[in-house]
Design a protein around this motif. Sequence first.
Motif, PDB file in Angstrom:
ATOM      1  N   MET A 258       0.915  -1.756   0.127  1.00  9.05           N
ATOM      2  CA  MET A 258       0.048   0.392  -0.292  1.00  9.05           C
ATOM      3  C   MET A 258       1.001   1.578  -0.253  1.00  9.05           C
ATOM      4  SD  MET A 258      -3.385   0.768   0.601  1.00  9.05           S
ATOM      5  CE  MET A 258      -3.835   1.940  -0.045  1.00  9.05           C
ATOM      6  N   LEU A 259       1.758   1.194   0.857  1.00 12.56           N
ATOM      7  CA  LEU A 259       2.976   2.271   0.603  1.00 12.56           C
ATOM      8  C   LEU A 259       3.184   3.142  -0.426  1.00 12.56           C
ATOM      9  CD1 LEU A 259       4.402   4.662   2.612  1.00 12.56           C
ATOM     10  CD2 LEU A 259       5.533   3.174   2.987  1.00 12.56           C
ATOM     11  N   LEU A 260       3.970   1.642  -1.852  1.00 17.69           N
ATOM     12  CA  LEU A 260       4.226   1.801  -2.389  1.00 17.69           C
ATOM     13  C   LEU A 260       3.383   2.178  -3.664  1.00 17.69           C
ATOM     14  CD1 LEU A 260       6.297  -0.987  -2.947  1.00 17.69           C
ATOM     15  CD2 LEU A 260       7.469   0.787  -2.301  1.00 17.69           C
ATOM     16  N   LEU A 261       2.061   2.108  -3.177  1.00 18.69           N
ATOM     17  CA  LEU A 261       0.815   2.722  -4.180  1.00 18.69           C
ATOM     18  C   LEU A 261       1.185   4.003  -4.347  1.00 18.69           C
ATOM     19  CD1 LEU A 261      -0.941   1.846  -6.009  1.00 18.69           C
ATOM     20  CD2 LEU A 261      -2.634   1.204  -4.602  1.00 18.69           C
ATOM     21  N   GLU A 262       1.065   4.586  -2.501  1.00 15.04           N
ATOM     22  CA  GLU A 262       1.084   5.674  -2.145  1.00 15.04           C
ATOM     23  C   GLU A 262       1.796   6.679  -2.986  1.00 15.04           C
ATOM     24  OE1 GLU A 262      -0.008   8.043   1.695  1.00 15.04           O
ATOM     25  OE2 GLU A 262       0.037   5.734   1.790  1.00 15.04           O
ATOM     26  N   LEU A 263       3.028   5.776  -2.776  1.00 17.10           N
ATOM     27  CA  LEU A 263       4.126   6.379  -3.085  1.00 17.10           C
ATOM     28  C   LEU A 263       4.263   7.005  -4.750  1.00 17.10           C
ATOM     29  CD1 LEU A 263       6.917   7.354  -2.225  1.00 17.10           C
ATOM     30  CD2 LEU A 263       7.681   5.302  -2.673  1.00 17.10           C
ATOM     31  N   PHE A 264       3.632   5.918  -5.268  1.00 17.64           N
ATOM     32  CA  PHE A 264       3.779   6.014  -6.747  1.00 17.64           C
ATOM     33  C   PHE A 264       2.675   7.275  -7.004  1.00 17.64           C
ATOM     34  CE2 PHE A 264       1.904   5.231 -10.513  1.00 17.64           C
ATOM     35  CZ  PHE A 264       3.214   5.264 -11.250  1.00 17.64           C
ATOM     36  N   TRP A 265       0.899   7.001  -6.453  1.00 15.12           N
ATOM     37  CA  TRP A 265       0.481   7.810  -6.586  1.00 15.12           C
ATOM     38  C   TRP A 265       0.819   9.785  -6.546  1.00 15.12           C
ATOM     39  CZ3 TRP A 265      -2.940   9.054 -10.058  1.00 15.12           C
ATOM     40  CH2 TRP A 265      -4.248  10.145  -9.722  1.00 15.12           C
ATOM     41  N   SER A 266       1.618   9.771  -5.473  1.00 16.03           N
ATOM     42  CA  SER A 266       1.910  11.128  -5.047  1.00 16.03           C
ATOM     43  C   SER A 266       2.350  11.725  -6.011  1.00 16.03           C
ATOM     44  CB  SER A 266       2.882  11.190  -3.287  1.00 16.03           C
ATOM     45  OG  SER A 266       2.276  10.678  -2.454  1.00 16.03           O
ATOM     46  N   PHE A 267       3.752  10.688  -6.622  1.00 16.21           N
ATOM     47  CA  PHE A 267       4.811  11.593  -7.053  1.00 16.21           C
ATOM     48  C   PHE A 267       4.268  11.844  -9.164  1.00 16.21           C
ATOM     49  CE2 PHE A 267       8.077  11.042  -4.490  1.00 16.21           C
ATOM     50  CZ  PHE A 267       8.792  12.375  -4.295  1.00 16.21           C
ATOM     51  N   PHE A 268       3.201  10.405  -8.745  1.00 17.78           N
ATOM     52  CA  PHE A 268       2.811  10.696 -10.875  1.00 17.78           C
ATOM     53  C   PHE A 268       2.018  11.680 -10.484  1.00 17.78           C
ATOM     54  CE2 PHE A 268      -1.529   9.951 -13.393  1.00 17.78           C
ATOM     55  CZ  PHE A 268      -0.627   9.771 -14.279  1.00 17.78           C
ATOM     56  N   LYS A 269       0.986  12.853  -9.699  1.00 16.97           N
ATOM     57  CA  LYS A 269       0.153  13.975  -9.130  1.00 16.97           C
ATOM     58  C   LYS A 269       1.333  14.608  -9.527  1.00 16.97           C
ATOM     59  CE  LYS A 269      -1.761  13.129  -5.463  1.00 16.97           C
ATOM     60  NZ  LYS A 269      -2.618  13.264  -3.819  1.00 16.97           N
ATOM     61  N   ILE A 270       2.259  14.772  -8.920  1.00 20.93           N
ATOM     62  CA  ILE A 270       3.759  15.788  -8.813  1.00 20.93           C
ATOM     63  C   ILE A 270       3.412  15.819 -10.328  1.00 20.93           C
ATOM     64  CG2 ILE A 270       5.868  16.157  -7.885  1.00 20.93           C
ATOM     65  CD1 ILE A 270       4.838  14.979  -5.700  1.00 20.93           C
ATOM     66  N   GLY A 271       4.125  15.239 -10.997  1.00 18.59           N
ATOM     67  CA  GLY A 271       4.988  14.558 -12.026  1.00 18.59           C
ATOM     68  C   GLY A 271       3.565  14.636 -13.827  1.00 18.59           C
ATOM     69  N   LEU A 272       2.526  15.249 -13.219  1.00 20.48           N
ATOM     70  CA  LEU A 272       1.497  15.435 -13.306  1.00 20.48           C
ATOM     71  C   LEU A 272       0.587  16.716 -13.620  1.00 20.48           C
ATOM     72  CD1 LEU A 272      -1.590  14.289 -15.244  1.00 20.48           C
ATOM     73  CD2 LEU A 272      -2.441  14.271 -13.347  1.00 20.48           C
TER      74      LEU A 272
END
Length: 189
Positions: free
Chosen positions: A1-15
């Motif tokens: 779950m933490l890795l998914l949250e990490l991916f999503w947080s940086f995905f939003k930043i990149g987006l």
Amino acid sequence: MLLLELFWSFFKIGLFTIGGGYASLPLIENEIVNAKAWITVQEYTDIITISQISPGPIAINSATFVGTKVGGFIGAVIATLGVVAPSVIIALILARMYYKYRSVDTMQGVLAGLRPAVVALIASAGAALLVTALFQTGGFQIAGFEVNVIAVIMLIIAFFALRKYKVDAMLVIFICGVSAILLSFLGIM
């Protein structure tokens, strides 16, 4: 779950980062420092500093450092992929659209409208780093504010070296870094 949250947080930043690495700094600070509290403000400032002196884009370096701290090697890979994925997807879509509609006035209007937003994001990042470097890292009390006088002096010297004497920016960064290391060993900074 933490890795998914990490991916999503940086995905939003990149987006939502339009205009490059400096434009991503306020988004990284808000998401990683304020919302998730994965790192402290001091660690954030350190990451930005390290990102400046290491090769590669700021957002990618920041994602790698935060990912390593939060999830080790796998966290670094996941965060880095998260911050890069939106850019790749958007670049592919925009390249196709641009080549198809490049002569349309609306396309030129959209590009002109994005410029002020990019400047505002970069200015916001600069102001946040300036406040952190000069007022939140210890020092003397001046007019009710804790001011790092050494950092203020280094800022003024670096500014004049860069603007008036046209000293190479890499040399200024190196000299300031070495000076800070020496001053910290002497217990001054």
